[in-house]
Design a protein around this motif. Structure first.
Motif, mmCIF file in Angstrom:
data_model
loop_
_atom_site.group_PDB
_atom_site.id
_atom_site.type_symbol
_atom_site.label_atom_id
_atom_site.label_comp_id
_atom_site.label_asym_id
_atom_site.label_seq_id
_atom_site.Cartn_x
_atom_site.Cartn_y
_atom_site.Cartn_z
ATOM 1 N N SER A 150 -36.243 26.189 39.960
ATOM 2 C CA SER A 150 -36.114 26.725 41.369
ATOM 3 C C SER A 150 -34.724 27.277 41.594
ATOM 4 O O SER A 150 -34.449 28.351 42.450
ATOM 5 C CB SER A 150 -36.464 25.507 42.129
ATOM 6 O OG SER A 150 -36.847 26.145 43.487
ATOM 7 N N CYS A 196 -34.094 30.490 39.915
ATOM 8 C CA CYS A 196 -34.939 31.708 41.004
ATOM 9 C C CYS A 196 -34.026 32.017 41.916
ATOM 10 O O CYS A 196 -33.819 33.113 42.447
ATOM 11 C CB CYS A 196 -36.338 31.339 41.254
ATOM 12 S SG CYS A 196 -37.331 31.234 39.590
ATOM 13 N N GLN A 197 -33.653 30.872 42.942
ATOM 14 C CA GLN A 197 -32.880 31.150 44.016
ATOM 15 C C GLN A 197 -31.535 32.023 43.940
ATOM 16 O O GLN A 197 -31.408 33.202 44.625
ATOM 17 C CB GLN A 197 -32.510 29.665 44.594
ATOM 18 C CG GLN A 197 -31.761 29.931 46.071
ATOM 19 C CD GLN A 197 -31.602 28.615 46.595
ATOM 20 O OE1 GLN A 197 -31.170 27.794 46.059
ATOM 21 N NE2 GLN A 197 -31.700 28.505 48.132
ATOM 22 N N SER A 222 -32.888 35.655 43.095
ATOM 23 C CA SER A 222 -33.395 35.973 44.262
ATOM 24 C C SER A 222 -32.323 36.691 45.286
ATOM 25 O O SER A 222 -32.104 37.867 45.725
ATOM 26 C CB SER A 222 -34.269 35.134 45.137
ATOM 27 O OG SER A 222 -34.742 35.768 46.216
ATOM 28 N N GLN A 223 -31.121 35.849 45.356
ATOM 29 C CA GLN A 223 -30.163 36.087 46.150
ATOM 30 C C GLN A 223 -29.172 37.276 45.511
ATOM 31 O O GLN A 223 -28.663 38.405 46.410
ATOM 32 C CB GLN A 223 -28.867 34.820 46.245
ATOM 33 C CG GLN A 223 -29.314 33.994 47.369
ATOM 34 C CD GLN A 223 -28.322 32.824 47.459
ATOM 35 O OE1 GLN A 223 -27.568 32.495 46.340
ATOM 36 N NE2 GLN A 223 -28.118 32.024 48.569
ATOM 37 N N LEU A 254 -30.646 39.805 43.711
ATOM 38 C CA LEU A 254 -31.458 40.926 44.028
ATOM 39 C C LEU A 254 -31.419 41.352 45.253
ATOM 40 O O LEU A 254 -31.220 42.522 45.530
ATOM 41 C CB LEU A 254 -32.809 40.436 43.321
ATOM 42 C CG LEU A 254 -33.664 41.863 43.285
ATOM 43 C CD1 LEU A 254 -33.379 42.746 42.322
ATOM 44 C CD2 LEU A 254 -35.030 41.212 43.014
ATOM 45 N N THR A 310 -32.327 42.930 48.382
ATOM 46 C CA THR A 310 -33.484 43.901 48.835
ATOM 47 C C THR A 310 -33.332 44.999 48.089
ATOM 48 O O THR A 310 -34.101 46.262 48.149
ATOM 49 C CB THR A 310 -33.258 44.546 50.233
ATOM 50 O OG1 THR A 310 -31.958 44.993 50.358
ATOM 51 C CG2 THR A 310 -33.550 43.518 51.075
ATOM 52 N N ILE A 326 -41.992 30.485 41.711
ATOM 53 C CA ILE A 326 -41.185 31.736 41.605
ATOM 54 C C ILE A 326 -42.070 32.666 42.715
ATOM 55 O O ILE A 326 -41.506 33.550 43.319
ATOM 56 C CB ILE A 326 -41.647 32.617 40.342
ATOM 57 C CG1 ILE A 326 -40.938 31.580 39.302
ATOM 58 C CG2 ILE A 326 -41.287 34.007 40.218
ATOM 59 C CD1 ILE A 326 -41.352 31.984 37.731
ATOM 60 N N TYR A 359 -40.322 33.071 46.038
ATOM 61 C CA TYR A 359 -39.321 34.080 46.260
ATOM 62 C C TYR A 359 -40.270 35.583 46.290
ATOM 63 O O TYR A 359 -40.339 36.270 45.192
ATOM 64 C CB TYR A 359 -38.469 34.132 45.320
ATOM 65 C CG TYR A 359 -37.694 32.711 45.263
ATOM 66 C CD1 TYR A 359 -37.904 31.573 44.586
ATOM 67 C CD2 TYR A 359 -36.754 32.474 45.781
ATOM 68 C CE1 TYR A 359 -37.425 30.618 44.575
ATOM 69 C CE2 TYR A 359 -35.881 31.184 45.994
ATOM 70 C CZ TYR A 359 -36.278 30.266 45.134
ATOM 71 O OH TYR A 359 -35.648 29.063 45.258
ATOM 72 N N SER A 360 -40.213 36.032 47.548
ATOM 73 C CA SER A 360 -41.040 37.453 47.535
ATOM 74 C C SER A 360 -40.401 38.500 46.891
ATOM 75 O O SER A 360 -41.297 39.207 46.105
ATOM 76 C CB SER A 360 -41.438 37.758 48.987
ATOM 77 O OG SER A 360 -40.371 37.689 49.808
ATOM 78 N N ASN A 361 -39.255 38.497 47.003
ATOM 79 C CA ASN A 361 -38.254 39.658 46.130
ATOM 80 C C ASN A 361 -38.545 39.675 44.836
ATOM 81 O O ASN A 361 -38.521 40.825 44.104
ATOM 82 C CB ASN A 361 -36.947 39.846 46.969
ATOM 83 C CG ASN A 361 -36.168 38.808 46.312
ATOM 84 O OD1 ASN A 361 -36.551 37.746 46.129
ATOM 85 N ND2 ASN A 361 -34.877 38.994 46.542
ATOM 86 N N LEU A 362 -38.591 38.618 44.196
ATOM 87 C CA LEU A 362 -38.920 38.390 42.718
ATOM 88 C C LEU A 362 -40.067 39.078 42.268
ATOM 89 O O LEU A 362 -40.279 39.839 41.579
ATOM 90 C CB LEU A 362 -38.610 37.042 42.119
ATOM 91 C CG LEU A 362 -37.128 36.648 42.573
ATOM 92 C CD1 LEU A 362 -37.119 35.061 41.697
ATOM 93 C CD2 LEU A 362 -36.228 37.304 41.647
#
Lengths: 260, 477
Positions: free
Chosen positions: A174, A177-178, A181-182, A184, A186, A223, A226-229
């Protein structure tokens, strides 16, 4: 071969163009392949597609032993054999195809750091013993399964994961992924407009975890939160894997289930 | 009548699985000395009343009864001595006694302290005085060669349970590889030629001609028995084979064969050997036919393999010997799977077709020889003693000069073409060579050769070794 000889050979190889019959070898999809191997193989396939280099995929039960370093996947290009994503990236760079040329040194270091993070966290998140055994007959399947398990356990000890419980593993995944995600945010890819090897690696691992039927859904759920992933994975699948499915049948790619 | 002692001669070499006894070497039985009267010994009837064996420790007596039973049938003194000698050799070939001595005495028992009641006037007692081997013998060697040093430890337990069973263990620890083997041998009491062997082993081999290294861990059981004039061996073997590339530059065809396979095979060998010696035979012939079936008792490898070996020898004028040999074999994969590089046949080198590099004939890929599924090889040799016969009667007898003509072929067969096409394939592109050299005999098993060879019929891809070639080994074409 000595280092000098290897450098010489790779220089000679660099002069040759990428052939049509380049092949990627991985273990059998159905019974044999481990989650980590599947992720690595997918990462390499994604990378080669991003570079627009054609490659056939061949599944062999002894792929692990055929590989010069013992790790899968490996590619057979001309008369060179190269295994693992790192050396393959170097090899394609020598032939003049590179995705990270546009990055400056700071970004390149950052990319390497994130790749290490992914390798350490996601790569050893899952081990599955029964899956390894099937291609061989009794009692070889038992012996090799135990050997593999012992090897993985030793590797886990080396990186300090041996004592971790399942919750801790999920927690680590987790956190990883965080961080991804950060970074990445937008953007479409990790380093803005162009995909790099980091994108290929992250895609390989995340996609495998999301689509595998083996493990519990916990990892997948983490996973998906995290919607952007998730969007990132869908985007890469669409751009690089969907078109070949509809198009030429001469190139096979092994992906299995889709996110859609 | 005086006392008759018949003592045996100096111990003869053992007869059994390890060494051979030549009929030429058998020493004639000496005539016993007679002290008081001159009698024609052949005509004197005797009866063997008792046959004893003294000096037994852990050996069980029922085992020995079979070996000495024939002594009872002797009818006169010369016969007794001959039969005792044969019984002595039989006892020695069991491999459990260090020494056996024979004492023949009258039943009157003047050697023993008392007279026996049932002693006949012409009765004889034969006593075998044996010295058993120690329970445990060990050996320790170090070996250096081929960029590798290793330490070899050997342990042998002869006669473990008292009926000539033998347990041997050998362990080799080297800088590169480790290997070991454990073997248990049990003969049938009364029938030493019928025996059972169980083996457990791990061996590693490196084959630079194919850039391949192989590690075998296996278990095998083997049953030997004679049938009329032939010798048969039935064997089951289960091996876990691990193949790998010897160098990073190995060809991809060899790389594809890397990995693990399990072979479980039944094999049968029939051999007839009436040569007078295994090395430098002067007369006689050898025929050995072997077949192996793998896959029906488990395992991944699945094939039927046949091979044969034929050798005929004939003595010519002036102590020279003409020898002709023929080898051949064929491997048929079963069930559609391709054959493995570890099962195929190889050809070439100082022990088969001379003049070519070691196993360097036939199908190859980027310099690595892959072996073939069918082969044949033939040789015609003329052995003569060294010119001018230096060291005759001694050291010089270990050498021979030989003139040879070798030929052979190795190829893969694409099945479905029919046997006629296969034979035609084997007959075209024959490699052959001729030359001369010197051969040295080592003990009873091995030989060294130094030859000058001229290879002919070389196909592209073969590696030749024309000129001087040195070879050492056990089995030569």
């Amino acid at each position: 071969m000595s280092l000098a000889a290897e450098a010489f050979v790779s220089q000679i190889a660099a002069a040759e163009p990428w052939p049509e019959n380049a092949t990627l070898y991985q273990p059998l999809r159905e019974d044999q392949i481990l989650l980590s191997d599947c992720a690595s193989s997918l990462a390499v396939q994604a990378y080669l597609r991003m570079c627009n280099l054609p490659v056939h995929v061949s599944c062999r039960s002894n792929a692990e032993y055929m590989s010069p370093s013992g790790k899968v996947p490996f590619v057979h290009v001309g008369n060179q054999v190269v295994s693992e994503l790192g050396p393959i990236v170097q090899f394609t760079k020598a032939k003049g195809h590179s995705l990270s040329d546009g990055l400056d040194d700071v970004q390149r270091a950052e990319m390497k750091a994130y790749m290490e993070l992914v390798n350490n966290m996601l790569l050893t998140a899952e081990i599955s013993r029964p899956r390894y055994s099937s291609p061989y007959s009794w009692p070889l399947n038992q012996i090799l399964a135990y050997q593999k398990q012992w090897e993985v356990r030793r590797k886990m000890n080396a990186i300090g994961w041996a004592g971790k419980s399942l919750e801790q593993v999920y927690e680590d995944v987790s956190q990883c992924c965080q961080a991804l995600s950060q970074r990445l945010g937008t953007q479409p890819y990790f380093f803005n407009k162009q995909p790099t090897e980091l994108d290929a690696l992250v895609f390989g691992h995340l996609f495998t975890i999301l689509t595998t039927r083996l493990t519990s859904d916990e990892l997948g759920e983490k996973i998906k939160s995290y919607s952007n992933l998730l969007a990132f994975c869908r985007r890469i699948e669409q751009s690089y894997f969907e078109d070949s499915q509809a198009g030429s049948s001469s190139r096979g790619y092994s992906k299995g289930p889709s996110l859609f | 009548m005086g006392t008759v002692h018949a003592r045996s001669m100096d111990p003869l070499p053992m007869h059994g699985r390890d060494m051979g006894v030549h009929p030429d070497d058998m020493i004639e039985v000496q005539e016993a000395e007679h002290e008081t009267k001159q009698e024609v010994l052949e005509n004197k009837d005797v009866v063997v009343q008792h046959v004893n064996i003294e000096g037994l420790g852990r050996t069980k007596e029922d085992l020995l009864g079979y070996e000495i039973s024939e002594v009872f049938d002797a009818k006169n003194l010369i016969d007794v001595m001959k039969k005792s000698h044969i019984a002595r050799q039989k006892l020695l070939r069991l491999g459990i006694f260090k020494e056996v001595e024979v004492v023949i005495d009258t039943s009157d028992g003047t050697v023993c302290a008392h007279k026996r009641a049932d002693a006949l006037p012409n009765g004889l007692d034969v006593t075998f005085e044996v010295t058993e081997m120690k329970r445990l013998t060990g050996s320790y060697n170090t070996m250096v060669g081929n960029n590798e040093g290793s330490m070899v430890l050997g342990v042998k337990l002869p006669n473990v349970f008292g009926r000539a069973e033998k347990l041997t263990f050998q362990f080799s620890y080297g800088t590169k590889e480790t290997s070991y083997g454990l073997s248990f041998f049990k003969p049938q009491p009364g029938n030493f030629e019928r025996n059972l062997t169980l083996n457990l082993y791990k061996v590693t081999g490196q084959f630079p001609w194919s850039s391949l290294k192989e590690t075998d861990r296996g278990v095998s059981t083997e049953l030997n028995f004679p049938l009329w004039r032939t010798n048969h061996t039935l064997k089951w073997e289960g091996v876990w084979r691990e193949l790998g590339c010897l160098a990073r530059s190995a060809s991809f065809a060899v790389r594809e064969e890397s990995g693990h396979t399990l072979k479980s095979a039944l094999s049968h060998t029939m051999s007839i050997d009436n040569r007078n010696s295994a090395i430098f035979p002067k007369k006689g012939a050898l025929l050995r036919i072997n077949q192996e079936l793998a896959g029906y008792t488990g395992g991944d490898a699945s094939f039927l393999k046949e091979d044969f070996e034929l050798q005929v020898n004939r003595r010519l004028v002036w102590d020279s010997v003409l020898s002709a040999s023929l080898w051949g074999g064929c491997l048929l994969p079963i069930g559609g799977r391709p054959s493995s590089i570890a099962d195929r046949f190889y050809l070439g080198g100082p022990t088969s077709v001379r003049g070519f590099g070691m196993y360097s004939i036939g199908p190859q890929s980027e310099g690595d020889y892959l072996g073939g599924e069918a082969y044949w090889a033939g040789g015609l040799h003329l052995y003569t003693p060294l010119p001018f016969r230096p060291g005759r009667g001694g050291f010089g007898d270990l050498f021979r000069t030989h003139f040879f003509l070798n030929a052979g072929n190795l190829c893969n067969l694409n099945y479905g073409e029919g046997p006629r096409a296969h034979l035609q394939r084997l007959a075209e592109c024959v490699r052959w060579s001729y030359g001369a050299g010197i051969v040295l005999r080592l003990g009873n098993i091995a030989r060294l050769e130094l030859n000058y060879c001229i290879p002919m019929g070389v196909q592209s891809g073969d590696r030749i070794c024309d000129g001087v070639q040195f070879g050492a080994g056990i089995r030569f074409l």
